[in-house]
Design an enzyme around this catalytic site. Structure first.
Site, PDB file in Angstrom:
ATOM      1  N   ASP A  43       0.841  -1.200   0.000  1.00  0.00           N
ATOM      2  CA  ASP A  43       0.000   0.000   0.000  1.00  0.00           C
ATOM      3  C   ASP A  43       0.873   1.245   0.000  1.00  0.00           C
ATOM      4  OD1 ASP A  43      -2.955   1.097   0.716  1.00  0.00           O
ATOM      5  OD2 ASP A  43      -1.435   2.283   1.753  1.00  0.00           O
ATOM      6  N   TYR A  48       3.020   9.893  -0.221  1.00  0.00           N
ATOM      7  CA  TYR A  48       4.032   9.294   0.641  1.00  0.00           C
ATOM      8  C   TYR A  48       5.462   9.547   0.152  1.00  0.00           C
ATOM      9  CZ  TYR A  48       0.145   6.485   2.535  1.00  0.00           C
ATOM     10  OH  TYR A  48      -1.022   6.053   3.099  1.00  0.00           O
ATOM     11  N   LYS A  73      -2.770   5.989  -4.362  1.00  0.00           N
ATOM     12  CA  LYS A  73      -3.825   6.963  -4.098  1.00  0.00           C
ATOM     13  C   LYS A  73      -3.482   8.309  -4.731  1.00  0.00           C
ATOM     14  CE  LYS A  73      -3.870   4.853   0.505  1.00  0.00           C
ATOM     15  NZ  LYS A  73      -2.452   4.473   0.534  1.00  0.00           N
ATOM     16  N   HIS A 106      -7.505   9.722  -2.152  1.00  0.00           N
ATOM     17  CA  HIS A 106      -6.871   9.651  -0.826  1.00  0.00           C
ATOM     18  C   HIS A 106      -7.696  10.360   0.250  1.00  0.00           C
ATOM     19  CE1 HIS A 106      -2.628   9.299   1.127  1.00  0.00           C
ATOM     20  NE2 HIS A 106      -3.577   9.033   1.988  1.00  0.00           N
TER      21      HIS A 106
END
Length: 256
Positions: A43, A48, A73, A106
């Site tokens: 994931d 990120y 996302k 997201h």
């Protein structure tokens, strides 16, 4: 490793490696270690800033792409039609793959009409770049609106869920509409692991409080994506599938 079937009939592993806050070489090493231990579900997200590291890890271990389930996302600053397409393309380049198994909104952004975002998701799905579409951090009202708008099935809602933070109304709606819930931060960043009920159940089951918390989520039908970067924690998180919590213990954790 157990899996859950999405509306598309895709099989989604019920345990994945959460990678929030893992970057650079530390991320590469964690992903490689997880893959070598048998993880197949990774994931990640554009926000990120680690998709390049994940792509490098997949390449270094020569991972069989068809055996993997990769979730990414799109961030809420890019929910306009062109922004969704551009961010997906960037994610695919960084991950060094031609598609992601699951692509999520997201966070919602009320400044952007949902139908515009889902039109882009439909195009990505039609082009084979996205196998499944979902959302993250969506309330019941937003889920209902999304379901009425989207031309592709809403398969997953990823939300923060652990024994100390339970969104029962969202879980119930998702269960009723065949939307799989993925629980992020399933260990509550560690603060729930000292809860006396979890500690007592863990001692009786010869498990850890973290394993009890994960088992409770899995037993409720949720996918879990705990972050881990050490071999010990990665192995510990895998050991939640061949044992059960009693109805009484499930109810004790519910009350937390």
């Amino acid at each position: 490793m157990e899996s859950v079937k999405l509306k598309s009939n895709s099989e989604m592993p019920m345990l994945g490696l959460g990678t929030w806050d893992l970057r650079g070489q530390a991320c590469v090493q964690a992903v490689k270690m997880a893959l070598n231990l048998g993880y197949t579900h990774i994931d990640t997200a554009w926000m990120y800033e680690n998709q390049g590291a994940i792509g490098d890890a997949l390449k270094e271990v020569g991972a069989d792409r068809e055996r993997l389930f990769i979730t990414s996302k799109v961030w809420n600053t890019h929910l306009h039609f062109d922004g969704v397409l551009e961010q997906c393309e960037e994610s695919l380049r960084d991950l060094q793959t031609s598609y992601v198994d699951l692509f999520l909104i997201h966070w919602p952004n009320e400044a952007v009409p949902l139908d515009e975002t889902f039109r882009a998701m439909k195009q990505l799905s039609d082009e084979g770049k996205v196998q499944n579409v979902g959302v993250s951090n969506f309330s019941v009202n937003l889920l209902e609106e999304s379901q009425s708008i989207s031309e592709v099935p809403i398969t997953v809602n990823q939300i923060k869920y652990h024994p100390g933070e339970q969104k029962r109304d969202v879980l119930q709606w998702c269960n009723e509409h065949r939307v799989v819930v993925t629980a992020y931060t399933p260990l509550g960043r560690g603060e729930i692991l000292v809860e006396p009920a979890l500690v007592e159940i863990a001692e009786r089951q010869s498990k850890t409080p973290g394993q009890v918390a994960l088992r409770w989520l899995v037993q409720k039908g949720m996918v879990v994506i705990p972050k881990a970067s050490s071999e010990g924690h990665l192995k510990e998180n895998m050991d939640v599938f061949d044992w059960f919590l009693s109805e009484v213990d499930m109810e004790r954790v519910d009350k937390l």
